[in-house]
Design an enzyme around this catalytic site. Structure first.
Site, PDB file in Angstrom:
ATOM      1  N   ARG A 235       0.830  -1.204   0.000  1.00  0.00           N
ATOM      2  CA  ARG A 235       0.000   0.000   0.000  1.00  0.00           C
ATOM      3  C   ARG A 235       0.870   1.262   0.000  1.00  0.00           C
ATOM      4  NH1 ARG A 235      -0.628   4.553   2.781  1.00  0.00           N
ATOM      5  NH2 ARG A 235      -0.317   3.436   4.749  1.00  0.00           N
ATOM      6  N   ASP A 236       1.536   1.568   1.111  1.00  0.00           N
ATOM      7  CA  ASP A 236       2.335   2.795   1.182  1.00  0.00           C
ATOM      8  C   ASP A 236       3.533   2.724   0.244  1.00  0.00           C
ATOM      9  OD1 ASP A 236       2.842   5.338   2.114  1.00  0.00           O
ATOM     10  OD2 ASP A 236       4.005   4.679   3.840  1.00  0.00           O
TER      11      ASP A 236
ATOM     12  N   HIS B 176       5.722   4.423  12.475  1.00  0.00           N
ATOM     13  CA  HIS B 176       5.816   4.327  11.018  1.00  0.00           C
ATOM     14  C   HIS B 176       6.901   5.323  10.573  1.00  0.00           C
ATOM     15  CE1 HIS B 176       3.698   3.862   6.987  1.00  0.00           C
ATOM     16  NE2 HIS B 176       4.331   5.004   6.786  1.00  0.00           N
TER      17      HIS B 176
ATOM     18  N   HIS C 295       9.954   6.786   8.018  1.00  0.00           N
ATOM     19  CA  HIS C 295      10.421   6.857   6.630  1.00  0.00           C
ATOM     20  C   HIS C 295      11.904   7.200   6.603  1.00  0.00           C
ATOM     21  CE1 HIS C 295       6.856   6.724   3.798  1.00  0.00           C
ATOM     22  NE2 HIS C 295       6.337   6.478   4.980  1.00  0.00           N
TER      23      HIS C 295
ATOM     24  N   CYS D 168      11.543   6.241  -4.834  1.00  0.00           N
ATOM     25  CA  CYS D 168      12.441   5.871  -5.924  1.00  0.00           C
ATOM     26  C   CYS D 168      13.855   6.299  -5.553  1.00  0.00           C
ATOM     27  CB  CYS D 168      12.016   6.559  -7.209  1.00  0.00           C
ATOM     28  SG  CYS D 168      13.165   6.245  -8.544  1.00  0.00           S
TER      29      CYS D 168
ATOM     30  N   ASN E 243       9.685   3.882   2.662  1.00  0.00           N
ATOM     31  CA  ASN E 243       9.502   3.323   3.986  1.00  0.00           C
ATOM     32  C   ASN E 243      10.807   2.664   4.405  1.00  0.00           C
ATOM     33  OD1 ASN E 243       6.395   3.296   4.686  1.00  0.00           O
ATOM     34  ND2 ASN E 243       6.564   2.919   2.493  1.00  0.00           N
TER      35      ASN E 243
END
Lengths: 300, 300
Positions: free
Chosen positions: A17-18, A209, A211, A242, A251
């Site tokens: 999903r993310d 969560h 990043h 990317c 993530n």
């Protein structure tokens, strides 16, 4: 940490999903189903399959209904999908799922840009969804995004993060995923926010969560671990940013996280070799470089 | 940390040596001089220029004598070179330099494979070099490599790391660079080793040299920072590990480290924009992807 106890960590896999949501390429449904099958075999117990999003806004998740209709369930694994509104919940309910997720931002501007309504309106809508979910006996997790900074507003007030979190718990969320959407949190900020949250919310209801935008995700996860947080979101292969594009804001990679947790003496019951096979498969179908550290050792 | 104090951190830039040493490509001397000029302009005060190595063993550092003969000194910056033996020191002494480095491994097998002698013989040789250096009034730093694990021996005994470090200080080393050569140290191991070292050696004589092999470098640096370590080795662009090759075991990138330190409230007096320009230049001359997080945001 007492090594004799080896606390168990829950990995909430968000790559489908993310991760895919932010990839430039659009995968075939069959390839996504291949990813789900392989992820289910790694030992990961929580897999977010997709989001019930408008394909005009998130083209890569165009096939969310097909994914829900066709994915192969593994017994004991918790499959979920993200929804953005009550209509999404009604659509999701036509399929088989264990849990669902909702999202609200700690930044009002980001929330408006992301889901076209204020934080307050979003929370009001959640209360309606939550009532139906309770009746349907479906647990839900809530992502609280931009907790350590917003691309539009910049600084985010910690008290506001705590208040929204408390509200989400009171609405019945089984888990609040404290999301550093832009990867801006520092060691001190992560420590300070979780200490405040833990005054009101038990650790078992909190997830982190992180990043990798500024390379601080692993350091911040270590801080959260020390404070007792036991659930972390991550994406196989560090998908979602990317490696050649602005921000590289993927993530944190599930394989790097699982490896670090293992080295720190925590258990995840996730097979690292099988996890790297998922990333290898994703490398092939996305035809791009995978920036996870452990994968690059595996894929020598 | 008390933000009013904003402790200053020393960055020891190793990209031209530890970075280029592990790159597959051989750069022209003129390009390396271009890198040195640009690095000197960033505000970095400690730059390791090269190593006096056998070009058959480290082909990329073939031009160490030319580098020492031709580099442009910036006033106030500390330029050094790595030597492997007394002969190296004699050769280096023909040129202008501020400091030099020596290296010994905490693993006897790694030391023999790396420099063809035992740890004890290496330390004996250092004592001769150290006497000459003292007479010449040249400070030296010592890299102690493989402190958290060795590719040949695996586990490395912490007491042995402490004993070698003490010996290096007694020989007159101005700084011991505690080097996680294979990027295997965990949060607990880093914490435990530095605590032991700090019982015998003041923080100002200790540096931490982290590699990003398993993605734990930043987390480990945060631990060392908390314990009072104020010198860190890093390489512009995270050079030293090819992003497509086994291990991706590059040094921690100077720009990611400087950015994190800034966010944590430490000062480095290093210009992040100029630092990213160095990485951009290195990207062009090496013609490869630069995996630093901050650079990928800069080079959008």
């Amino acid at each position: 940490m007492d090594h004799n106890k080896t606390p168990s960590i829950k990995i909430f896999e968000v790559g489908l999903r993310d991760g895919l949501q932010n990839e430039p390429q659009i995968l075939k449904t069959s390839n996504k189903l291949g990813l789900i099958d392989r992820l289910s075999e790694t030992g990961i117990k929580d897999i977010e399959l997709t989001a019930f999003a408008n394909p005009d806004l998130i083209p890569t998740l165009y096939d969310h209904k097909d994914i829900l209709a066709l994915y192969k369930k593994k017994y004991g694994t918790n499959y979920s999908a993200l929804i953005f509104n009550y209509e999404g919940y009604i659509n999701l309910r036509k399929y088989e799922f264990d849990q669902f997720s909702v999202v609200v931002s700690a930044s009002n501007t980001h929330n408006i840009r992301n889901i076209n309504k204020t934080i307050n309106k979003t929370l009001e809508d959640f209360s309606i969804i939550a009532k139906h979910a309770k009746r349907d006996n479906r647990p839900f997790r809530a992502y609280l995004s931009c907790v350590f900074g917003c691309p539009y507003e910049g600084y985010i007030d910690t008290d506001s993060v705590v208040n929204i979190s408390k509200k989400l718990v009171s609405l019945g969320a089984c888990e609040i995923s404290i999301s550093d959407t832009i990867g801006a949190g520092t060691h001190q900020e992560v420590s300070s926010l979780f200490k405040k949250l833990l005054k009101f919310i038990p650790a078992r209801k909190l997830a982190f969560h992180a990043h990798g935008t500024r390379g601080m995700a692993m350091a911040n996860i270590c801080i959260a671990l020390k404070l007792g947080i036991r659930t972390f979101d991550s994406a196989f292969g560090g998908l979602g940013g990317c490696p050649y594009a602005y921000g590289a804001s993927g993530n944190i990679s599930t394989e790097d996280l699982v490896s670090m947790l293992y080295n720190l003496g925590y258990t995840t019951n996730i097979n690292l070799d099988k996890l790297c096979q998922v990333s290898l498969y994703s490398k092939r179908i996305l035809n791009r470089h995978i920036q996870s550290k452990i994968f690059s050792m595996y894929n020598k």
